[in-house]
Write an enzyme that holds these catalytic residues in place. Structure first.
Site, PDB file in Angstrom:
ATOM      1  N   ASN A 100       0.798  -1.216   0.000  1.00  0.00           N
ATOM      2  CA  ASN A 100       0.000   0.000   0.000  1.00  0.00           C
ATOM      3  C   ASN A 100       0.839   1.279   0.000  1.00  0.00           C
ATOM      4  O   ASN A 100       0.358   2.321  -0.447  1.00  0.00           O
ATOM      5  CB  ASN A 100      -0.914  -0.002   1.232  1.00  0.00           C
ATOM      6  CG  ASN A 100      -1.562   1.341   1.481  1.00  0.00           C
ATOM      7  OD1 ASN A 100      -2.471   1.750   0.772  1.00  0.00           O
ATOM      8  ND2 ASN A 100      -1.086   2.060   2.498  1.00  0.00           N
ATOM      9  N   TYR A 169       3.602   9.085 -10.794  1.00  0.00           N
ATOM     10  CA  TYR A 169       2.537   8.332 -10.126  1.00  0.00           C
ATOM     11  C   TYR A 169       1.789   7.451 -11.133  1.00  0.00           C
ATOM     12  O   TYR A 169       1.592   6.251 -10.896  1.00  0.00           O
ATOM     13  CB  TYR A 169       1.579   9.320  -9.456  1.00  0.00           C
ATOM     14  CG  TYR A 169       0.475   8.663  -8.654  1.00  0.00           C
ATOM     15  CD1 TYR A 169       0.690   8.243  -7.348  1.00  0.00           C
ATOM     16  CD2 TYR A 169      -0.788   8.472  -9.207  1.00  0.00           C
ATOM     17  CE1 TYR A 169      -0.320   7.650  -6.607  1.00  0.00           C
ATOM     18  CE2 TYR A 169      -1.807   7.882  -8.478  1.00  0.00           C
ATOM     19  CZ  TYR A 169      -1.568   7.479  -7.181  1.00  0.00           C
ATOM     20  OH  TYR A 169      -2.580   6.882  -6.456  1.00  0.00           O
TER      21      TYR A 169
END
Length: 260
Positions: A100, A169
């Site tokens: 995560n 990202y």
């Protein structure tokens, strides 16, 4: 009754992830902390792996003996080995991993530095690779003890579509999507499943100052941001034996954003 049905019924009769040992990276806050809480509620023993020591220790103290905090920079291969060893020492072989931990850097391509781009790739992409590699031997030991392994890689809707000004990202989250499929193919014969989760706009520290995220969420079918627990519930399902025939797949929780 089939072995699969027996396994499913057994999981449902108690906690949904009872007997599972799970590492959650970036587990000190946001989606990671929500995953930790839900997994503990459903019977797992959870290792909170994060660079945020004070927050990680505070969460572990709050949740009690079924949790432990370990410091982890996900870009460090040695750090990963130490984290897995610490998890085994505390709770036994690892059967679940939630990759995560992630960061974002906002800049148009023209002014984006190589250092800033590489930092996002190192955390979001290389960190996932190192985690899957490091946990595999422990998952094999868990499998020998009768506990099936499951890896959940947190990608993003940015791993399905594109957003401007966050090139690193988007690149990393598309990579996580592909890496998940390759790992699913390699690990599947050993009974270890690997899936990716693609959250949409979710309330978290990463998006707290993003007026753009809040505004865009208002124009999707479910006109709001997600609560982190809504993503955690999907992660819980993928770590549980309820999802025993799911691997190499994308699971999207985006309020309908990518349907537009």
């Amino acid at each position: 009754m089939s072995d699969i049905q027996s396994q499913y019924d057994g999981a449902r009769s108690g906690g949904r992830v009872t007997d599972k040992v799970v590492i959650v990276t970036g587990g000190s806050r946001g989606i990671g902390a929500a995953c930790v809480r839900r997994l503990v509620e459903e019977g797992a023993r959870v290792v909170i792996a994060d660079v945020l020591e004070a927050q990680g220790k505070a969460l572990a103290d709050e949740l009690g003996e079924r949790t432990a905090y370990v410091p982890l920079d996900v870009t460090s291969e040695d750090g990963w080995q130490e984290a897995v060893a610490a998890a085994e020492a505390a709770f036994g072989p690892v059967s679940g991993l939630v990759n995560n931990a992630g960061i974002v850097h906002v800049d148009p391509i023209e002014s984006l530095s190589e250092a800033d781009y590489r930092r996002v790739i190192d955390v979001n992409q290389v960190g996932v690779f190192l985690g899957m590699k490091a946990v595999l031997p422990s998952m094999r030991r868990a499998r020998e003890a009768g506990v099936a392994g499951s890896i959940v890689n947190i990608s993003s809707t940015g791993g399905l579509i594109a957003y401007s000004r966050i090139l690193g990202y988007v690149a990393s989250k598309w990579a996580v999507r592909g890496m998940t499929k390759t790992a699913a193919q390699e690990f599947g014969p050993e009974g270890i499943r690997v899936n990716s989760v693609h959250p949409g706009f979710t309330r978290s520290e990463m998006t707290a100052d993003s007026a753009r995220s809040h505004e865009q969420a208002q124009h999707q079918p479910l006109a709001r941001q997600a609560d982190p627990v809504e993503i955690a519930n999907l992660v819980l399902f993928l770590l549980s034996d309820e999802s025993s025939y799911s691997t190499g797949s994308e699971f999207v929780a985006d309020g309908g954003f990518t349907s537009l």
